[in-house]
Scaffold this active site. Structure first.
Site, PDB file in Angstrom:
ATOM      1  N   LYS A  70       1.441  13.712  -0.969  1.00 47.97           N
ATOM      2  CA  LYS A  70       0.947  12.666  -0.075  1.00 47.97           C
ATOM      3  C   LYS A  70       0.096  13.291   1.026  1.00 47.97           C
ATOM      4  CE  LYS A  70       4.839   9.380  -0.281  1.00 47.97           C
ATOM      5  NZ  LYS A  70       4.110   8.251  -0.876  1.00 47.97           N
ATOM      6  N   ARG A  98      10.860   4.891  -9.035  1.00 49.26           N
ATOM      7  CA  ARG A  98      11.131   4.130 -10.263  1.00 49.26           C
ATOM      8  C   ARG A  98      11.807   5.002 -11.327  1.00 49.26           C
ATOM      9  NH1 ARG A  98       4.898   2.576 -10.979  1.00 49.26           N
ATOM     10  NH2 ARG A  98       5.122   2.657  -8.719  1.00 49.26           N
TER      11      ARG A  98
HETATM   12  N1  BES Z   1       8.069   5.807  -1.287  1.00 52.07           N
HETATM   13  C1  BES Z   1       6.776   5.484  -1.773  1.00 52.07           C
HETATM   14  C2  BES Z   1       6.351   4.064  -1.467  1.00 52.07           C
HETATM   15  C3  BES Z   1       6.159   3.708  -0.051  1.00 52.07           C
HETATM   16  C4  BES Z   1       5.134   4.253   0.694  1.00 52.07           C
HETATM   17  C5  BES Z   1       6.952   2.733   0.507  1.00 52.07           C
HETATM   18  C6  BES Z   1       4.949   3.874   1.993  1.00 52.07           C
HETATM   19  C7  BES Z   1       6.785   2.347   1.792  1.00 52.07           C
HETATM   20  C8  BES Z   1       5.778   2.929   2.541  1.00 52.07           C
HETATM   21  C9  BES Z   1       6.730   5.631  -3.290  1.00 52.07           C
HETATM   22  O1  BES Z   1       7.514   6.636  -3.819  1.00 52.07           O
HETATM   23  C10 BES Z   1       5.307   5.933  -3.629  1.00 52.07           C
HETATM   24  O2  BES Z   1       4.847   6.972  -3.232  1.00 52.07           O
HETATM   25  N2  BES Z   1       4.641   5.021  -4.331  1.00 52.07           N
HETATM   26  C11 BES Z   1       3.305   5.185  -4.673  1.00 52.07           C
HETATM   27  C12 BES Z   1       3.163   4.786  -6.117  1.00 52.07           C
HETATM   28  C13 BES Z   1       1.852   5.166  -6.735  1.00 52.07           C
HETATM   29  C14 BES Z   1       1.760   6.668  -6.894  1.00 52.07           C
HETATM   30  C15 BES Z   1       1.740   4.452  -8.061  1.00 52.07           C
HETATM   31  C16 BES Z   1       2.462   4.280  -3.797  1.00 52.07           C
HETATM   32  O3  BES Z   1       2.899   3.171  -3.466  1.00 52.07           O
HETATM   33  O4  BES Z   1       1.382   4.706  -3.399  1.00 52.07           O
HETATM   34 MN    MN Z   2       6.519   8.519  -3.826  1.00 47.37          MN
END
Ligand code: BES
Ligand code: MN
Ligand code: ZN
Length: 456
Positions: A235, A309
């Site tokens: 990230k 997931r």
């Molecule tokens: N934990 C995150 C989602 C998230 C981010 C929730 C910010 C609340 C605030 C999750 O694990 C994630 O990184 N999801 C990605 C999925 C993508 C790679 C398909 C996302 O939402 O960008």
């Molecule tokens: Mn994530």
């Protein structure tokens, strides 16, 4: 609890009046109070607090504005920070007494673990028409969830999350078993292991059991990613900053379990928490890897940041094996859910229309906002993989919250009803009933739904 609830009104308690803008003009008020309100331009505006002095320079009473009622009565949380300390009681019985009191109690929350001062010492006499037990259970649950989320990962890693689960279980004489590290591979949880193995703290699956064995089975599954770096598909710093809250689903299901157990709801409760840190190391899982899953489906990793997931899928598959009557999962699963509905309104997904209606009603009834979104089958094709049964991400990025829900749905077959909540778990700014920081979402509504379906 900084706001303390009393059964008996102390002698020097001061009255607190709830005022709507429509009702202000005709409201029966002491002449001095009305004059003071008019002198201050107070006419029941939402969220406004007016403290009225007596002739001795002490406090006579206080008024709180509810406006046109649109903000809801949890807005009474403002009072926990604005009222002078001491004893208060409501003048008369508030219309929505239980929620009003709950709002006030929730508004007094302060996260004190690292030295911040607790909130004001306010004692409130419980109005006769409020359910004090319900307020107590809900506040305890919400505070538990907030505390767990607010605690940074250096004090809330997988082991600490396990400890918190054990502590709750012990308080309610529930059983706990935990599968840790390599044992996850031996016992068939390859995706929980793959996501969590790069951390210095071993990944684990926490399993709490409580209640009469042949009561209706209610299983709660919570995403317990104690920190989400994104893994190798790392990230950016802005996206990582808040990722201590990525165990918000776990924190919330523990809060919900706390409410159900203290209410003594007659269900066989199971709480499953896959607890991991999505870290980066030489042994981290990689983009392009294909993982085995508990259910037998092979999963190609399109992005290691779609880790929630994966761990949920193994936990849901286990939950599903005993065909529970109700299977609920909660997860800080996607940024896309925030884009769609913002931080305060978590989407939920279920194929059970009757359950969806019950949730929507409960949500409105207890001011715990939720919004149903569709398990839109045609989008499932977006999760196809050239070499495995399914990919963990889509290529186009559209409908991110829906496709995440569809991914999870592949791992649930036998449960009578299943519902998934894509929560945020966080207040990005101060609100009347809770400060900036960790927040419980959906659990007060779900407690009503479960008590309604299965309760005493
Ligand atoms: N934990 C995150 C989602 C998230 C981010 C929730 C910010 C609340 C605030 C999750 O694990 C994630 O990184 N999801 C990605 C999925 C993508 C790679 C398909 C996302 O939402 O960008
Ligand atoms: Mn994530
Ligand atoms: Zn995550």
């Amino acid at each position: 609890m900084p706001v303390e609830l009393l059964e008996q009104r102390p002698e020097n308690s001061r009255p607190l009046r709830l005022v709507t803008s429509a009702g202000f003009a005709e409201m029966a008020l002491p002449a001095e109070t009305r004059a003071w309100a008019e002198a201050n331009g107070f006419s029941g505006e939402a969220g406004r607090v007016l403290v009225v002095a007596n002739a001795q320079g002490g406090i006579a009473e206080a008024l709180f504005g509810l406006g046109n009622g649109q903000e809801g009565v949890l807005a009474a949380g403002t009072l926990a920070r604005s009222l002078p300390e001491g004893d208060w009681h409501f003048a008369g019985e508030p219309d929505e007494a239980t929620l009003t009191v709950l709002g006030l109690v929730l508004g007094g929350y302060v996260f004190t673990r690292y030295g911040k001062k607790p909130g004001k010492a306010i004692r409130l006499t419980l109005p006769k028409n409020a359910d004090g037990d319900l307020v107590g259970r809900a506040a305890e649950a919400v505070f538990l969830a907030r505390d767990l989320i607010n605690t940074p990962t250096n004090d809330m890693g997988p082991q600490a999350l396990e400890d918190a689960a054990r502590k709750l279980a012990q308080a309610h004489k529930a059983s706990v078993s935990v599968i840790v590290g390599e044992a996850l591979l031996e016992q068939g949880f390859p995706m929980i292991h793959a996501v969590g193995r790069a951390s210095s703290e071993a990944p684990r699956l926490i399993d709490i059991g409580w209640g009469r064995k042949d009561a209706p089975k209610v299983t709660l599954v919570g995403k317990g990613v104690c920190f989400d770096t994104g893994g190798l598909d790392i990230k950016p710093s802005s996206g990582m900053l808040l990722m201590k809250k990525d165990m918000g689903g776990a924190a919330n299901v523990l809060g919900l379990a706390s409410m159900l157990m203290s209410a003594g709801v007659d269900v066989r409760l199971r709480v499953l928490i896959p607890a991991v840190e999505n870290a980066i190391s030489a042994n981290a899982f990689r983009p392009g890897d294909v993982l085995q899953s508990r259910k037998g489906l092979t999963v190609e990793i399109g992005n290691t940041d779609a880790e929630g997931r994966l761990i949920l899928a193994d936990a849901l598959a286990l939950a599903d094996e005993e065909a529970p009557d109700l299977l609920i999962d909660m997860a800080t699963l996607t940024g896309a859910a925030r884009v769609a509905l913002g931080p305060d309104l978590p989407p939920f997904y279920t194929g059970d229309d009757a359950l969806a209606d019950e949730i929507a009603r409960a949500s409105a009834g207890v001011e715990d906002p939720l919004w149903r979104m569709p398990l839109w089958k045609p989008y499932e094709a977006k999760l196809s993989s050239k070499i495995a049964d399914i990919n963990n991400v889509t290529t186009d990025g559209f409908a991110g919250s829906i496709t995440a829900a569809l991914f999870l749905q592949r791992f649930v077959e036998k449960a009578r009803s299943w519902v998934h909540f894509d929560i945020f778990g966080w207040n990005p700014s101060d609100r009347p009933h809770g400060p900036t920081g960790g927040e419980a979402q959906a659990i007060r509504a779900l407690e009503r739904v479960i008590s309604g379906r299965f309760g005493k």
